[in-house]
Structure formats: structure tokens, C-alpha cells
Design an enzyme around this catalytic site. Structure first.
Site, PDB file in Angstrom:
ATOM      1  N   SER A  63     -12.895 -58.524   0.906  1.00 10.71           N
ATOM      2  CA  SER A  63     -11.416 -58.236   0.683  1.00 10.71           C
ATOM      3  C   SER A  63     -10.150 -57.817  -0.080  1.00 10.71           C
ATOM      4  CB  SER A  63     -11.238 -60.217  -0.047  1.00 10.71           C
ATOM      5  OG  SER A  63     -11.785 -61.043   1.784  1.00 10.71           O
ATOM      6  N   LYS A  66      -7.763 -55.904   2.098  1.00 10.28           N
ATOM      7  CA  LYS A  66      -6.208 -56.767   2.023  1.00 10.28           C
ATOM      8  C   LYS A  66      -5.497 -56.150   1.460  1.00 10.28           C
ATOM      9  CE  LYS A  66      -8.813 -60.907   3.032  1.00 10.28           C
ATOM     10  NZ  LYS A  66     -10.436 -61.517   2.999  1.00 10.28           N
ATOM     11  N   TYR A 188     -10.246 -56.661  11.677  1.00 13.04           N
ATOM     12  CA  TYR A 188     -10.617 -57.223  10.183  1.00 13.04           C
ATOM     13  C   TYR A 188     -11.659 -56.730   9.272  1.00 13.04           C
ATOM     14  CZ  TYR A 188     -11.093 -61.525   6.976  1.00 13.04           C
ATOM     15  OH  TYR A 188     -11.791 -61.524   5.744  1.00 13.04           O
ATOM     16  N   TYR A 239      -7.773 -65.986  -5.252  1.00 16.62           N
ATOM     17  CA  TYR A 239      -8.038 -67.273  -4.509  1.00 16.62           C
ATOM     18  C   TYR A 239      -7.827 -68.484  -5.269  1.00 16.62           C
ATOM     19  CZ  TYR A 239     -10.149 -63.691  -1.405  1.00 16.62           C
ATOM     20  OH  TYR A 239     -10.020 -62.970  -0.274  1.00 16.62           O
ATOM     21  N   VAL A 257     -16.030 -59.927  -2.007  1.00 15.94           N
ATOM     22  CA  VAL A 257     -17.122 -60.921  -2.104  1.00 15.94           C
ATOM     23  C   VAL A 257     -18.258 -59.740  -2.108  1.00 15.94           C
ATOM     24  CG1 VAL A 257     -16.564 -62.795  -0.609  1.00 15.94           C
ATOM     25  CG2 VAL A 257     -18.152 -61.993   0.284  1.00 15.94           C
TER      26      VAL A 257
HETATM   27  O1  DON Z   1     -13.622 -62.717   5.848  1.00 16.77           O
HETATM   28  C1  DON Z   1     -14.429 -63.250   5.550  1.00 16.77           C
HETATM   29  O2  DON Z   1     -15.185 -63.613   4.973  1.00 16.77           O
HETATM   30  C2  DON Z   1     -15.484 -61.674   4.663  1.00 16.77           C
HETATM   31  N1  DON Z   1     -15.007 -60.816   5.382  1.00 16.77           N
HETATM   32  C3  DON Z   1     -14.178 -60.864   3.711  1.00 16.77           C
HETATM   33  C4  DON Z   1     -14.330 -62.043   2.120  1.00 16.77           C
HETATM   34  C5  DON Z   1     -13.851 -61.662   0.886  1.00 16.77           C
HETATM   35  O3  DON Z   1     -14.658 -60.639   0.682  1.00 16.77           O
HETATM   36  C6  DON Z   1     -13.305 -62.772   0.514  1.00 16.77           C
HETATM   37  N2  DON Z   1     -13.477 -62.311  -1.438  1.00 16.77           N
HETATM   38  N3  DON Z   1     -13.503 -62.620  -2.469  1.00 16.77           N
END
Ligand code: DON
Length: 303
Positions: A63, A66, A188, A239, A257
Site C-alpha cells: 500500500s 497508494k 492496482y 488506516y 502490509v
Molecule cells: O489490497 C491489498 O490487499 C494489498 N495489495 C495492499 C494492502 C496493504 O498494503 C494495506 N496496508 N497496510
């Protein structure tokens, strides 16, 4: 500032926390990462880069991408994006569906998954190839032409992407996507799969410390838009833990993540810390502690 000495002290402070938490296991390709890793890098506004630990080892940016997709949409003149996504913290997990129905398919902010899907959709419309645009930007800003997608992570996310697909279809039903859902999801997931080190990410994020100026001195964003990206990172970049992050660290930050966090000290430097063990809200346990200690030692926060 003796960055190297500060990084050594920060790494020693964070060491007992390395290995705490859990690696992200909802994407199988990330579940096998060794939790006992820690790296941190600082890239100052003049181009100096400093690091410690596993700071040159690539990891999945997830993320953190983003923040770059938002900056790229704004750089392409896509300021109207704010009609399609808000600037308020969500107070909900990053992949939550609940607010979207109450709020008519307009995501709270660009850093929850729903918001990032809208931003990716806009970047796709503006450039014709959202994920390649991001990859090329990250290679240029990091100075590392080897920054790449990880096809295994992208495939794994696609295979386990029902939640993101649900978010995208739901927004499409409100008319908040211009491109077909599979196209938006594909770009994405590819963006999330990009692999970079702390060194690469600190350098790539430093345009936010330079108030919108790229590494080559050209302007990516007007100062006002760089401020806006930093502000949304501060209020929404971690978040439902954004309040806690602001309280402890006091900087704009964007987590992923994969266990990485990019943070910005406007006018001074960009930081990237990485340690794969996550807390229950998806932020690196040792990473947040390291940033907390960095701002405590240096006295550098936006507050
Ligand atoms: O959309 C998802 O599930 C992942 N590719 C990205 C999520 C993510 O890194 C959220 N973060 N903390």
C-alpha cells in the site's frame, strides 16, 4: 545531523521488537517472508542517503504505492480526483466495505483500498498504463533501474482478490470507475507488487520532502499539492491507526502490509523503515517504534 549515528541508535531501540507481530498471510506470496528483518533509510533533500540493517533488501511495497499513485494523478493534472474520493480518515480497516454504501460509492480517502482503486482508475485514464507509469517514476526517483514488479505477488493478489473486486464492482455500480473493473484491479495489484528496498523508497519519497520537486530538480507537484499529499498521509496513511501514528511519530506516513513505512519530514528528508511483523491494523510493529524513536531523538516532527 549525524544521520548514521541516529539510525544506529534507532535500530538498537527497535531490535527487541523485530520479530513481533505477524507477517501478512492473506496474500500467500507474502506469508513466507522472514519476519526477523529490519532496515531503515534516510534520504535527505540534498540527495544524501543513509541506512542501517536490511536497508538494501527489496520487499513488497504494497500500500505504500497508494501515495505514489495519488501524487502521479495530481501530477497529470487530475485534481478533479477529489470529486471522487474524500480526504477524511476512515476509522475502518483498509479493506472495509461498510462505509461505501452509506457514502454512495465515494471512498473516504485515497489510501484505503477503495480510494486507491479510484485513484488507479484515474491514473489509468490519464496515462493509458497506470502500473507502468508508476514503475517508471519509481525507477527514476530511486535512481535504481532494477526496481520491478513481482509477478508472483501480483498473481497471488489476483487469485485472492475477492475483497478488492467487491469494492471495485460496488464503486462501478455508483459510476465511480471509468475503466472496466478487471483493468483497474490488474493495475492496482501490479502497483502493490512492486519490490523496492528502504533505500529505494526513501529516495523515491523525497520529492514530498522537497515540497514537490523531483530528484532531478524538475517540479512534479505544485507546493500546495505536495502539502495535500503529505496531509492525507498524516491523517489517513496508516488506516485506523492514523491517530496513534500521528501521536507517536508525528509525521506524514504511508504503510504497507509488506512491513514497510515511508515517512516524510517536509524540508528535511524522507525515511523508510521495514520490518515484516505487523500489528493487528496492518502496520509494522518495529517500524512504527523506530519512527517514534527517530522523531523523539531528532525532535523533528511536524508538531
Ligand atoms: O489490497 C491489498 O490487499 C494489498 N495489495 C495492499 C494492502 C496493504 O498494503 C494495506 N496496508 N497496510
Amino acid at each position: 545531523m549525524d544521520y548514521q549515528a541516529v539510525l544506529e541508535e534507532v535500530a538498537a531501540f527497535a531490535k527487541p521488537l523485530v520479530g513481533r507481530g505477524q507477517v501478512a498471510d492473506y496474500i500467500p506470496a507474502l506469508a513466507g517472508v522472514d519476519i526477523n528483518q529490519f532496515g531503515m533509510a534516510v534520504a535527505d533533500v540534498d540527495g544524501g542517503v543513509y541506512g542501517i540493517g536490511d536497508w538494501e533488501r527489496p520487499f513488497s511495497v504494497q500500500s505504500i504505492s497508494k501515495a505514489f499513485s495519488l501524487a502521479l494523478v495530481l501530477a497529470e493534472g487530475g485534481g478533479k480526483i477529489w470529486e471522487r474520493v474524500g480526504t477524511e480518515p476512515s476509522g475502518n480497516p483498509f479493506n472495509s466495505l461498510v462505509q461505501l454504501e452509506y457514502e454512495n460509492g465515494i471512498p473516504r480517502n485515497p489510501f484505503i483500498n477503495a480510494g486507491a482503486l479510484v485513484v488507479t482508475d484515474r491514473l489509468q485514464t490519464l496515462t493509458g498504463d497506470a502500473s507502468t507509469t508508476m514503475l517508471e517514476f519509481l525507477r527514476a526517483e530511486s535512481g535504481n533501474p532494477e526496481v520491478s514488479f513481482d509477478p508472483a505477488v501480483a498473481a497471488s493478489e489476483t487469485e485472492h482478490g475477492d475483497r478488492n473486486a467487491a469494492l471495485a464492482h460496488f464503486m462501478a455500480s455508483y459510476g465511480n470507475l471509468d475503466n472496466p473493473v478487471p483493468t483497474v484491479l490488474e493495475h492496482y495489484f501490479w502497483q502493490c507488487s512492486i519490490e523496492m528496498s528502504c533505500r529505494d523508497l526513501a529516495r523515491a519519497g523525497s520529492f514530498l520532502a522537497r515540497h514537490g520537486l523531483r530528484a532531478d530538480g524538475s517540479r512534479l507537484l505544485p507546493r500546495r499539492e505536495a502539502k495535500q499529499v503529505n496531509a492525507v498521509m498524516l491523517t489517513c496513511g496508516t488506516y485506523d491507526a492514523a491517530g496513534d501514528f500521528a501521536y507517536r511519530v508525528g509525521l506524514p506516513g504511508k504503510s504497507g502490509v509488506g512491513g514497510g513505512i515511508v515517512a516524510v519530514i517536509p524540508g528535511r528528508c524522507a525515511l523508510c523503515v521495514w520490518s515484516p511483523g505487523l500489528d493487528t491494523r496492518g502496520n509494522s510493529v518495529a517500524g512504527v517504534a523506530a519512527l517514534d524513536h527517530f522523531t523523539t531523538l531528532t525532535g523533528w516532527s511536524v508538531f
